[in-house]
Design a protein around this motif. Structure first.
Motif, PDB file in Angstrom:
ATOM      1  N   HIS A 226      -8.397  -2.048  -0.498  1.00 13.54           N
ATOM      2  CA  HIS A 226      -9.653  -1.885  -1.216  1.00 13.54           C
ATOM      3  C   HIS A 226     -10.615  -2.941  -0.681  1.00 13.54           C
ATOM      4  CE1 HIS A 226     -11.888  -2.081  -5.374  1.00 13.54           C
ATOM      5  NE2 HIS A 226     -12.618  -1.500  -4.440  1.00 13.54           N
ATOM      6  N   GLU A 227     -11.704  -2.525  -0.087  1.00 11.17           N
ATOM      7  CA  GLU A 227     -12.648  -3.439   0.561  1.00 11.17           C
ATOM      8  C   GLU A 227     -13.977  -3.431  -0.189  1.00 11.17           C
ATOM      9  OE1 GLU A 227     -15.071  -3.314   4.725  1.00 11.17           O
ATOM     10  OE2 GLU A 227     -12.888  -3.305   4.887  1.00 11.17           O
ATOM     11  N   ILE A 228     -14.397  -4.615  -0.627  1.00 11.16           N
ATOM     12  CA  ILE A 228     -15.651  -4.773  -1.350  1.00 11.16           C
ATOM     13  C   ILE A 228     -16.592  -5.606  -0.494  1.00 11.16           C
ATOM     14  CG2 ILE A 228     -16.759  -5.705  -3.430  1.00 11.16           C
ATOM     15  CD1 ILE A 228     -14.100  -5.310  -4.896  1.00 11.16           C
ATOM     16  N   CYS A 229     -17.753  -5.049  -0.176  1.00  9.88           N
ATOM     17  CA  CYS A 229     -18.737  -5.748   0.647  1.00  9.88           C
ATOM     18  C   CYS A 229     -19.827  -6.323  -0.259  1.00  9.88           C
ATOM     19  CB  CYS A 229     -19.355  -4.795   1.664  1.00  9.88           C
ATOM     20  SG  CYS A 229     -20.601  -5.572   2.718  1.00  9.88           S
ATOM     21  N   LEU A 230     -20.050  -7.632  -0.145  1.00  9.74           N
ATOM     22  CA  LEU A 230     -21.047  -8.333  -0.950  1.00  9.74           C
ATOM     23  C   LEU A 230     -22.126  -8.914  -0.050  1.00  9.74           C
ATOM     24  CD1 LEU A 230     -18.612 -10.346  -3.251  1.00  9.74           C
ATOM     25  CD2 LEU A 230     -19.797  -8.229  -3.847  1.00  9.74           C
ATOM     26  N   LYS A 231     -23.363  -8.888  -0.518  1.00 10.80           N
ATOM     27  CA  LYS A 231     -24.464  -9.505   0.223  1.00 10.80           C
ATOM     28  C   LYS A 231     -25.152 -10.543  -0.660  1.00 10.80           C
ATOM     29  CE  LYS A 231     -25.358  -5.995   3.702  1.00 10.80           C
ATOM     30  NZ  LYS A 231     -26.352  -5.189   4.424  1.00 10.80           N
ATOM     31  N   SER A 232     -25.620 -11.599  -0.012  1.00 12.23           N
ATOM     32  CA  SER A 232     -26.218 -12.702  -0.747  1.00 12.23           C
ATOM     33  C   SER A 232     -27.553 -12.313  -1.351  1.00 12.23           C
ATOM     34  CB  SER A 232     -26.402 -13.910   0.176  1.00 12.23           C
ATOM     35  OG  SER A 232     -27.239 -13.574   1.268  1.00 12.23           O
ATOM     36  N   GLY A 233     -27.873 -12.935  -2.490  1.00 16.71           N
ATOM     37  CA  GLY A 233     -29.148 -12.725  -3.149  1.00 16.71           C
ATOM     38  C   GLY A 233     -30.184 -13.710  -2.648  1.00 16.71           C
ATOM     39  N   PRO A 234     -31.444 -13.580  -3.088  1.00 15.55           N
ATOM     40  CA  PRO A 234     -32.535 -14.444  -2.610  1.00 15.55           C
ATOM     41  C   PRO A 234     -32.347 -15.914  -2.963  1.00 15.55           C
ATOM     42  CG  PRO A 234     -33.233 -13.084  -4.467  1.00 15.55           C
ATOM     43  CD  PRO A 234     -31.911 -12.557  -4.024  1.00 15.55           C
TER      44      PRO A 234
ATOM     45  N   GLU B   1     -23.153 -11.917   4.477  1.00 13.77           N
ATOM     46  CA  GLU B   1     -22.287 -10.854   3.973  1.00 13.77           C
ATOM     47  C   GLU B   1     -20.845 -11.324   3.983  1.00 13.77           C
ATOM     48  OE1 GLU B   1     -22.874  -6.680   5.448  1.00 13.77           O
ATOM     49  OE2 GLU B   1     -20.824  -6.939   6.182  1.00 13.77           O
ATOM     50  N   VAL B   2     -20.145 -11.065   2.914  1.00 11.72           N
ATOM     51  CA  VAL B   2     -18.716 -11.355   2.859  1.00 11.72           C
ATOM     52  C   VAL B   2     -17.988 -10.100   2.410  1.00 11.72           C
ATOM     53  CG1 VAL B   2     -18.968 -13.820   2.410  1.00 11.72           C
ATOM     54  CG2 VAL B   2     -18.847 -12.235   0.487  1.00 11.72           C
ATOM     55  N   ARG B   3     -16.744 -10.012   2.806  1.00 13.42           N
ATOM     56  CA  ARG B   3     -15.925  -8.862   2.411  1.00 13.42           C
ATOM     57  C   ARG B   3     -14.702  -9.357   1.652  1.00 13.42           C
ATOM     58  NH1 ARG B   3     -17.428  -4.125   5.060  1.00 13.42           N
ATOM     59  NH2 ARG B   3     -19.056  -4.463   6.612  1.00 13.42           N
ATOM     60  N   LEU B   4     -14.457  -8.762   0.505  1.00 17.15           N
ATOM     61  CA  LEU B   4     -13.274  -9.061  -0.284  1.00 17.15           C
ATOM     62  C   LEU B   4     -12.278  -7.931  -0.062  1.00 17.15           C
ATOM     63  CD1 LEU B   4     -14.928 -10.218  -3.626  1.00 17.15           C
ATOM     64  CD2 LEU B   4     -14.388 -11.566  -1.599  1.00 17.15           C
ATOM     65  N   LEU B   5     -11.091  -8.272   0.377  1.00 14.96           N
ATOM     66  CA  LEU B   5     -10.082  -7.277   0.717  1.00 14.96           C
ATOM     67  C   LEU B   5      -8.892  -7.422  -0.223  1.00 14.96           C
ATOM     68  CD1 LEU B   5     -10.128  -7.898   4.577  1.00 14.96           C
ATOM     69  CD2 LEU B   5     -11.542  -6.295   3.284  1.00 14.96           C
ATOM     70  N   CYS B   6      -8.522  -6.340  -0.881  1.00 16.06           N
ATOM     71  CA  CYS B   6      -7.366  -6.346  -1.773  1.00 16.06           C
ATOM     72  C   CYS B   6      -6.284  -5.448  -1.187  1.00 16.06           C
ATOM     73  CB  CYS B   6      -7.750  -5.860  -3.169  1.00 16.06           C
ATOM     74  SG  CYS B   6      -6.384  -5.923  -4.352  1.00 16.06           S
ATOM     75  N   ASP B   7      -5.138  -6.046  -0.858  1.00 15.71           N
ATOM     76  CA  ASP B   7      -4.020  -5.304  -0.281  1.00 15.71           C
ATOM     77  C   ASP B   7      -3.248  -4.621  -1.410  1.00 15.71           C
ATOM     78  OD1 ASP B   7      -1.850  -4.307   1.044  1.00 15.71           O
ATOM     79  OD2 ASP B   7      -1.286  -6.184   2.026  1.00 15.71           O
TER      80      ASP B   7
ATOM     81  N   ARG C  12      -9.441   1.901   2.485  1.00 15.01           N
ATOM     82  CA  ARG C  12      -8.858   2.242   3.789  1.00 15.01           C
ATOM     83  C   ARG C  12      -7.383   2.598   3.590  1.00 15.01           C
ATOM     84  NH1 ARG C  12     -12.167   0.209   8.081  1.00 15.01           N
ATOM     85  NH2 ARG C  12     -13.893  -1.046   7.266  1.00 15.01           N
ATOM     86  N   VAL C  13      -6.993   3.794   4.045  1.00 20.98           N
ATOM     87  CA  VAL C  13      -5.624   4.257   3.867  1.00 20.98           C
ATOM     88  C   VAL C  13      -5.072   4.705   5.222  1.00 20.98           C
ATOM     89  CG1 VAL C  13      -4.115   5.899   2.694  1.00 20.98           C
ATOM     90  CG2 VAL C  13      -6.153   5.034   1.524  1.00 20.98           C
ATOM     91  N   GLY C  14      -3.914   4.190   5.586  1.00 22.30           N
ATOM     92  CA  GLY C  14      -3.323   4.571   6.867  1.00 22.30           C
ATOM     93  C   GLY C  14      -2.110   3.722   7.189  1.00 22.30           C
TER      94      GLY C  14
END
Length: 217
Positions: free
Chosen positions: A35-43, A51-57, A115-117
């Motif tokens: 499970h990939e969560i993409c975050l972007k910084s605020g002002p 941008e950072v990505r949080l990945l949950c296996d 992402r599944v594979g």
């Protein structure tokens, strides 16, 4: 740093690719469900967005979280002449409360994917990882059980290897050399450069399937 190339393959040829990878790598595949969560910084975090990505296996008995920040790619004439993208990357294990922390810092949710594979991890001149996955989007926030394919019939193939400023040339060579073995089934190139599917992939896949994967290179 990391070295990376990407490509796409039709889902109907994924089984043949798995057979080829099994013969090349000599290791068993690992299931992939992230499970990939993409975050972007605020002002409030500066005028230059990050941008950072949080990945949950999700394959782990207890889901584990990783935070990943992908930096800029190596530039210059040397970088343009190689077919592998070399970029900075910082990755770290984090607790399950990390999403709440980034929200408190001022980051906003940009998008999320499932992402599944499967993946292969092996040593061939470098610590290479090959992942083959379908990319799915969530219809509701964090609803991984209801994810649907973004590109039905097409899967993403990514080849990555960790590197440093001292050894990236050797790692690039190792990744490039390995990718040549996959050429009958798919084009691999720098991220963001789409080269499409291989016209002769169907014939190559049929040959691999009839061979049964008995050939080890």
């Amino acid at each position: 740093m990391e070295c990376v190339v990407q490509g796409i393959i039709e889902t109907q040829h994924v089984e043949a690719l798995e057979i080829l990878l099994q013969g090349l790598c000599g290791v068993h595949r690992e299931r992939l469900r992230v499970h990939e969560i993409c975050l972007k910084s605020g002002p409030n975090l500066g005028i230059v967005s990050s941008e950072v990505r949080l990945l949950c296996d999700l394959e782990q008995p207890e889901p584990t979280w990783t935070v990943k920040h992908v930096g800029g790619a190596m530039r210059g004439a040397g970088a343009e002449q190689i077919s592998v993208l070399v970029r900075t990357m910082v990755e770290s294990k984090v607790s399950k409360n990390v999403l709440r922390l980034f929200y408190a810092l001022g980051y906003k949710l940009d998008h999320e994917l499932l992402r599944v594979g499967f993946t292969f991890h092996f040593q061939r001149g470098a610590q290479i990882k090959v992942s083959v996955s379908s990319i799915n989007k969530m219809l509701k926030l964090h609803a991984t059980d209801e994810a649907v394919p973004v590109t039905p019939g097409i899967q993403l193939v990514e080849v990555t290897a960790p590197a440093t400023s001292e050894n990236y040339a050797e790692v690039v060579a190792a990744v490039s050399s390995f990718c040549e073995y996959l050429a009958p089934l798919l084009h691999l190139s720098k991220p963001g450069i789409s080269t499409g599917v291989v016209p002769t992939a169907a014939a190559a896949a049929a040959s691999l399937m009839s061979d049964g994967g008995g050939t080890t290179l």
